[in-house]
Design a protein around this motif. Structure first.
Motif, PDB file in Angstrom:
ATOM      1  N   LEU B 247      51.433  33.576  79.491  1.00  0.00           N
ATOM      2  CA  LEU B 247      51.242  34.488  78.346  1.00  0.00           C
ATOM      3  C   LEU B 247      52.479  35.341  78.124  1.00  0.00           C
ATOM      4  O   LEU B 247      52.875  35.621  76.996  1.00  0.00           O
ATOM      5  N   ASP B 248      53.094  35.745  79.228  1.00  0.00           N
ATOM      6  CA  ASP B 248      54.246  36.641  79.153  1.00  0.00           C
ATOM      7  C   ASP B 248      55.527  35.924  78.714  1.00  0.00           C
ATOM      8  O   ASP B 248      56.329  36.489  77.966  1.00  0.00           O
ATOM      9  N   LYS B 249      55.743  34.688  79.191  1.00  0.00           N
ATOM     10  CA  LYS B 249      57.076  34.095  79.045  1.00  0.00           C
ATOM     11  C   LYS B 249      57.171  32.772  78.286  1.00  0.00           C
ATOM     12  O   LYS B 249      58.271  32.297  78.001  1.00  0.00           O
ATOM     13  N   VAL B 250      56.040  32.121  78.016  1.00  0.00           N
ATOM     14  CA  VAL B 250      56.114  30.823  77.337  1.00  0.00           C
ATOM     15  C   VAL B 250      55.999  31.040  75.824  1.00  0.00           C
ATOM     16  O   VAL B 250      55.169  31.835  75.367  1.00  0.00           O
ATOM     17  N   ASP B 251      56.838  30.340  75.056  1.00  0.00           N
ATOM     18  CA  ASP B 251      56.860  30.558  73.613  1.00  0.00           C
ATOM     19  C   ASP B 251      55.747  29.828  72.888  1.00  0.00           C
ATOM     20  O   ASP B 251      55.231  30.308  71.892  1.00  0.00           O
ATOM     21  N   ASP B 252      55.404  28.631  73.373  1.00  0.00           N
ATOM     22  CA  ASP B 252      54.354  27.879  72.693  1.00  0.00           C
ATOM     23  C   ASP B 252      53.843  26.783  73.613  1.00  0.00           C
ATOM     24  O   ASP B 252      54.520  26.389  74.584  1.00  0.00           O
ATOM     25  N   ILE B 253      52.653  26.302  73.316  1.00  0.00           N
ATOM     26  CA  ILE B 253      52.078  25.144  74.007  1.00  0.00           C
ATOM     27  C   ILE B 253      51.633  24.163  72.948  1.00  0.00           C
ATOM     28  O   ILE B 253      50.974  24.548  71.978  1.00  0.00           O
ATOM     29  N   VAL B 254      52.018  22.901  73.109  1.00  0.00           N
ATOM     30  CA  VAL B 254      51.595  21.869  72.154  1.00  0.00           C
ATOM     31  C   VAL B 254      50.893  20.745  72.910  1.00  0.00           C
ATOM     32  O   VAL B 254      51.099  20.566  74.109  1.00  0.00           O
ATOM     33  N   THR B 255      50.027  20.015  72.196  1.00  0.00           N
ATOM     34  CA  THR B 255      49.290  18.927  72.843  1.00  0.00           C
ATOM     35  C   THR B 255      49.740  17.579  72.288  1.00  0.00           C
ATOM     36  O   THR B 255      50.225  17.487  71.159  1.00  0.00           O
ATOM     37  N   VAL B 256      49.561  16.551  73.106  1.00  0.00           N
ATOM     38  CA  VAL B 256      49.988  15.203  72.708  1.00  0.00           C
ATOM     39  C   VAL B 256      48.877  14.199  72.983  1.00  0.00           C
ATOM     40  O   VAL B 256      48.052  14.397  73.875  1.00  0.00           O
ATOM     41  N   SER B 257      48.889  13.112  72.228  1.00  0.00           N
ATOM     42  CA  SER B 257      47.879  12.064  72.398  1.00  0.00           C
ATOM     43  C   SER B 257      48.221  11.152  73.572  1.00  0.00           C
ATOM     44  O   SER B 257      49.375  11.054  73.985  1.00  0.00           O
ATOM     45  N   GLU B 258      47.199  10.461  74.064  1.00  0.00           N
ATOM     46  CA  GLU B 258      47.404   9.485  75.142  1.00  0.00           C
ATOM     47  C   GLU B 258      48.384   8.394  74.710  1.00  0.00           C
ATOM     48  O   GLU B 258      49.233   7.950  75.481  1.00  0.00           O
ATOM     49  N   GLU B 259      48.238   7.974  73.457  1.00  0.00           N
ATOM     50  CA  GLU B 259      49.087   6.901  72.923  1.00  0.00           C
ATOM     51  C   GLU B 259      50.568   7.309  72.982  1.00  0.00           C
ATOM     52  O   GLU B 259      51.429   6.516  73.374  1.00  0.00           O
ATOM     53  N   LYS B 260      50.853   8.550  72.591  1.00  0.00           N
ATOM     54  CA  LYS B 260      52.244   9.008  72.609  1.00  0.00           C
ATOM     55  C   LYS B 260      52.755   9.148  74.043  1.00  0.00           C
ATOM     56  O   LYS B 260      53.944   8.955  74.310  1.00  0.00           O
ATOM     57  N   ILE B 261      51.874   9.510  74.974  1.00  0.00           N
ATOM     58  CA  ILE B 261      52.301   9.621  76.383  1.00  0.00           C
ATOM     59  C   ILE B 261      52.762   8.248  76.884  1.00  0.00           C
ATOM     60  O   ILE B 261      53.823   8.114  77.502  1.00  0.00           O
ATOM     61  N   VAL B 262      51.967   7.219  76.588  1.00  0.00           N
ATOM     62  CA  VAL B 262      52.332   5.869  77.049  1.00  0.00           C
ATOM     63  C   VAL B 262      53.608   5.396  76.350  1.00  0.00           C
ATOM     64  O   VAL B 262      54.500   4.809  76.972  1.00  0.00           O
TER      65      VAL B 262
END
Lengths: 315, 315
Positions: B247-262
């Protein structure tokens, strides 16, 4: 002109190609050292451009000739790494690359070669068809043939890998390389015997494609007949030119089983976390199969490349 | 004692662990740069000992406490990289490691942990069984628990990876790390915001295990319920400690699909010729999925590890 390069030609090659190639790292693995009882340095040509040492030789061939000889482009027949290597080298120099490929080549390889802007001519998957088609292509275009290994500049280029390994990691007791057509092995032997006259150069070959082993023992060239191995970069036969270097400078040739090749490949993947093609695993297979005595020795291994089809892995 | 490390604690950790860890390379790939339009540096913790960044934190936890507190050994429950990391760190220090593993853990992981000489206690594969069994083990042995991420020294140790990356590759516009329990992410954010206050730190998470994403948006901790992703290193939930840093130091969190991970994992394997586990591919997946804008930026990615079962690949 002499038919076989000496170390000064490899030095010249290095000066010509160094701005285009990667100076690949020499990696070590504590767990492979512990398994083999040796101090092993892996020269990572799997990290080379186009994923294989072949870019060194192709690059030297393309950049060694004067512009007026190169204007009509270069040509070769190849289904593998040499095709991609020549295509990229030609692209960098701004000349055409004409590649004759068997129509049965994998889609991945066709796409890679086309991606480098090469002009591809497909042919039937026989050596005769490949050679005839190449002759037609060079006849029509005037392109200069760059053979994958039976070529002075190609051998000199391949010799730069061992030169870098020795410059970066120091002396060795033994240097191991795989042998197919003998371009990498010849270049490796020329560099090594010049820089480290006491270092043994040992070639490693799949038992299923053992023309170099048999030729070396018989002291006369015996071409491959129906070679079969998972190490698909090593199916080719020696040429007179590479064989003459090998007889002169290589200390021994040993063969390894398919099972040991897969075991060695898996060990490199699992312990070193790097991707190597089966041909690259042949030297370590020779160590694992006790074909080369390495205990307490400092050993260099040329990892020839990393181009594998991830959908057809042997494990 | 403070609950969260600052950069001076990461500097201390680095001094303590540097003789035991590998200073892993930061690699680049011309073809990935061309695909992403960015200048991307990959910090190769897949080459770290035990094949993952986890060795940094485990090593710092094991070597930071005075001998008299460590005599009875260390303990944890883990089915993955932290178990192997803690076992190896304890072995180096010459103390016992007690590892509670679900009996369903893969044979490869059981063998790896046993190979480092750890004392393994198997339990049912539920969080409750793991925690109860660990309590019994620490009660009986007096071993100190080293949590995989909810631990001051572990977070400080993980922060050394980003510290090395910035020392070796210079400034960055964006640093990307995967987030599971948040140990690596917390350490990365502390190092990065200290050394490069203008660099954005963006966490990347599988959509199928998005507790960090949801917690970050809600500004309150929401634990995972039935997370499901191929990135098996990222199934865990944040702790209060790691969440406070995030909360203090990270600018953003984004999520990705399983397909993109592979897809990203395959791209790294094919183009860089290195083996990374699915969790490592999550940051590149975010770039490929246009979740992070990187065009013309200099981007650092922490590749968390390279431990994959070669017999169960997603391609």
């Amino acid at each position: 002109m002499k038919s076989v390069p000496d170390f000064s030609d490899i030095e010249k090659a290095h000066l010509i190609i160094h701005e285009y190639i990667h100076r690949t790292p020499a990696l070590t693995s504590a767990s492979i050292n512990s398994i083999t009882g040796a101090d092993v340095y892996f020269k990572c040509e799997n990290f080379q451009k186009v994923g294989a040492f072949k870019f060194r030789g192709a690059c030297n061939a393309v950049f060694s000739l004067p512009q007026e000889e190169m204007e009509l482009g270069v040509a070769t027949h190849s289904s593998g790494n040499h095709a991609a290597a020549l295509a990229l080298a030609a692209k960098i120099r701004g000349i055409d690359a004409h590649i004759v490929m068997p129509r049965t080549s994998s889609e991945i390889k066709k796409k890679a070669v086309a991606g480098y802007g090469a002009k591809i001519t497909f042919c039937e998957p026989t050596l005769e068809a490949r050679e005839n088609t190449l002759e037609k292509v060079t006849g029509k275009t005037g392109a200069i043939e760059v053979h994958p290994y039976d070529n002075f500049f190609v051998i000199a280029g391949q010799g730069t890998a061992a030169k870098e390994l020795i410059e970066d990691a120091g002396t060795f007791d033994i240097l191991l390389a795989p042998v197919g057509g003998g371009g990498l092995l010849s270049g490796t032997a020329i560099s090594t015997k010049h820089l480290l006259p006491d270092c043994k150069v040992i070639a490693t070959e799949p038992a299923g494609a053992d023309d170099a082993f048999r030729s070396f023992r018989a002291k006369k060239l015996i071409p491959s007949v129906n070679p079969k191995t998972i190490a698909d970069g090593l199916l080719t036969s020696l040429s007179d030119r590479t064989f003459s270097v090998i007889l002169d400078k290589v200390d021994d040739i040993v063969t390894v089983s398919e099972e040991k090749i897969v075991e060695a490949m898996r060990l490199i993947w699992e312990r070193m976390k790097i991707i190597v093609e089966p041909s690259s695993a042949v030297p370590l297979a020779a160590i694992l199969g006790n074909k080369v005595e390495v205990k307490n020795k400092k050993v260099g291994i040329i990892l020839s490349g990393g181009n594998v089809d991830l959908e057809r892995l042997p494990f």
